[in-house]
Write an enzyme that holds these catalytic residues in place. Structure first.
Site: not given
Length: 291
Positions: A164-166
């Site tokens: 999700l962060k990427v």
């Protein structure tokens, strides 16, 4: 960063936040900003791990995470809960979680969204993933402490959080590229950046307007230290493109932004802020890097 309890009125013992930073001055700066007695600087990673039951880590890149956790895993980590907040490649998160569990400890991946100034204000968005019982122990440190909101990924594998962060960071980079392109076109066409900034503030208030402000005020180049280094943006962008390639797809817009990050790094080195892609676009349009 190790923490036994929250610092506040509900904790009469007021156990200090135990901090270790590889750049000691950063730890000292934090200690000076917070109330007296609320922070103690650990002598080493081993010292921090030994004295904390919950250990938060937030590091610059995958290599830094590996280096630090090589020390952690050699420091009798059994029984402790590690909360890893760095932006690293998802498979690295998975491998690290397996190592931590094999060592008899617990693990939650909890990458955070937000710039350093938002971190200082406790306005990050936290995305914890892992075993529900472990995530429950982390949540009290997220909303209203580190962050303003939580994307709770309880029960999902730790690597889902860094996925999700990427992906989330790739969207931010695309947005910055689009705003920068718009401002260059507005200036070159004679419209002017002021009117475009007003449009953005009306239709895209918040993050779009904030980045627009950084561009038109010259903040992207007129800083002693970048708000977010171009080389870190390249690292995150490469993670996203690698992830896309692994599932047989592409991120063509991000590929363009990443080329501009690379140019910022070549032009400005360690002083290059990733919003400096606006300066690169200005150069490509025959204007100066600095506005």
């Amino acid at each position: 960063m190790g923490r036994k309890h929250l610092w506040g009125e509900k904790n009469p013992k007021k156990t200090p936040l135990l901090v270790f930073n590889r750049s000691e001055q950063r730890a000292k700066d934090l200690q000076e900003r917070l109330p007296s007695g609320s922070v103690r600087i650990a002598d080493s990673i081993q010292d921090a791990v030994a004295q904390a039951d919950i250990v938060f880590t937030c590091l610059s890149d995958d290599d830094a995470v590996k280096t630090v956790f090589d020390v952690v895993l050699a420091s009798e980590p059994a029984g402790k809960l590690f909360v890893e907040c760095s932006t690293i490649y998802p498979s690295e998160t998975k491998a690290l979680s397996e190592q931590i569990f094999q060592a008899g400890a617990r693990f939650v991946a909890c990458p955070v969204f937000g710039a350093p100034d938002q971190a200082n204000l406790g306005q990050l968005v936290c995305a914890p993933a892992g075993e529900p019982s472990d995530v429950q122990k982390v949540l009290p440190y997220c909303e209203n402490v580190m962050g303003r909101a939580v994307i709770d990924l309880s029960g999902k594998p730790p690597e889902s959080a860094t996925t999700l962060k990427v992906i989330g960071n790739s969207l931010i980079f695309n947005m910055v590229e689009a705003v920068a392109e718009g401002h260059v076109l507005a200036e070159k066409s004679g419209l002017g950046v002021t009117q475009l900034h007003k449009y953005l503030s009306l239709f895209f208030p918040g993050v779009y307007t904030n980045y627009s402000t950084r561009m038109i005020t010259g903040d992207y180049w007129d800083r002693e230290e970048p708000l977010f280094h171009a080389y870190l943006a390249r690292k995150d962008a490469n993670h996203a493109m690698r992830l896309a390639k692994a599932v047989d797809t592409r991120l063509p817009a991000l590929e363009v932004a990443n080329e501009h990050f690379e140019m910022v790094e070549k032009l400005k080195g360690n002083k290059g802020d990733y919003v400096g892609l606006y300066g690169v676009l200005r150069l490509e349009a025959g204007m100066a890097y600095e506005n």
